[in-house]
Design an enzyme around this catalytic site. Structure first.
Site, mmCIF file in Angstrom:
data_model
loop_
_atom_site.group_PDB
_atom_site.id
_atom_site.type_symbol
_atom_site.label_atom_id
_atom_site.label_comp_id
_atom_site.label_asym_id
_atom_site.label_seq_id
_atom_site.Cartn_x
_atom_site.Cartn_y
_atom_site.Cartn_z
ATOM 1 C CG ASP A 1 71.957 11.543 112.380
ATOM 2 O OD1 ASP A 1 70.874 11.956 112.861
ATOM 3 O OD2 ASP A 1 72.004 10.666 111.496
ATOM 4 C CD GLU B 1 64.027 16.136 109.018
ATOM 5 O OE1 GLU B 1 63.241 15.173 109.140
ATOM 6 O OE2 GLU B 1 65.208 16.129 109.444
#
Length: 272
Positions: free
Chosen positions: A13, A106
């Protein structure tokens, strides 16, 4: 949760932090998929998103896009979802992507466990309301422990887990779809570190589930985007009637499928 396997499909990613990428070298190194950062909050668009998308698709990688949320309360999520989908549409629409779309949760703007959970749930539900599909949730163990509860366990998981110890079930999650196992990977074609990931199955299985055509285009049978109402109806049948998740919104309702639906609801009416 399941453990890692040497047979699992490998991917990465990326965001603008990776700078210039030689995607042909990435693919030649055995990476078969990539999640690309598209947006953050309700205004920011990653300035490498469109370039990365074009390069990765040209190299034959399966591509997905993720949104990094900064929502502090449920009322904030619609603006974020609207912004994410606007950028996805600018990139060619949902049908231009192979992999599931992702909510990256997150950070702790929502502060409390109850409010973070409610905000993530609202984000997932708003995205599904607008598109008919459920996004993946990207997060990590201590964030789940501190800020998410088991009411989100129905949302498929992209798990950031940096340990050689097999992962245990966490707050209702019993499996992961994708696993990010390091942030310090080295891949030809990329200068510096990059996140490394694997899919829950082999590359052949990954391709069988997500690849649209040998050239990255959609196959003739799926050369149009499924209307949101059809996808929403499909998901309802999966959730409430026990229809297999392999059944697609554009598939005809054959006599076997119809019989299974009728039997399910006939049984419920008799039991009640």
């Amino acid at each position: 949760m399941q453990t890692r396997s040497g047979n699992h499909a490998q991917g990465i990613d990326v965001s603008h932090w990776q700078g210039s990428i030689d995607w042909q070298k990435v693919r030649a190194a055995g990476k078969s998929f990539v999640f690309i950062k598209a947006t953050e909050s309700s205004r920011y668009t990653d300035d490498h998103f469109f370039t990365y998308l074009k390069g990765a698709k040209a190299a034959g990688l399966l591509v997905g896009a993720y949104h990094f949320t900064r929502a502090a309360k449920p009322a904030d999520v619609k603006d974020e979802v609207d912004h994410f989908l606007k950028v996805i549409n600018q990139a060619g629409g949902m049908s231009s992507f192979d992999l599931p779309f992702v909510l990256d949760a997150e950070t702790k703007e929502a502060r409390t466990r109850a409010n973070v959970t409610a905000t993530v749930r609202s984000w997932v539900d708003e995205f599904k309301r607008q598109t008919g599909v459920t996004p993946l949730l990207y997060t990590y163990p201590s964030f789940i422990e501190g800020y998410l509860d088991s009411s989100l366990a129905d949302v498929p998981l992209w798990y950031a887990y940096y340990s050689n110890v097999p992962p245990v079930n966490k707050s209702g999650w019993k499996s992961w779809q994708f696993l990010q196992y390091t942030s310090e990977g080295k891949v030809p074609g990329i200068s510096g570190n990059v996140d490394l990931n694997e899919y829950k199955g082999s590359e052949a299985e990954l391709m069988a589930v997500y690849k649209k055509g040998n050239d990255g285009s959609e196959s003739p049978a799926n050369n149009h985007e499924v209307p949101a109402w059809k996808e929403s109806g499909r998901q309802w049948l999966i959730d409430h009637a026990g229809i297999s998740s392999d059944w697609k919104a554009e598939d005809p309702v054959d006599i076997g499928t119809l019989g299974a639906i009728l039997a399910k609801f006939t049984s419920r009416n008799i039991d009640s």
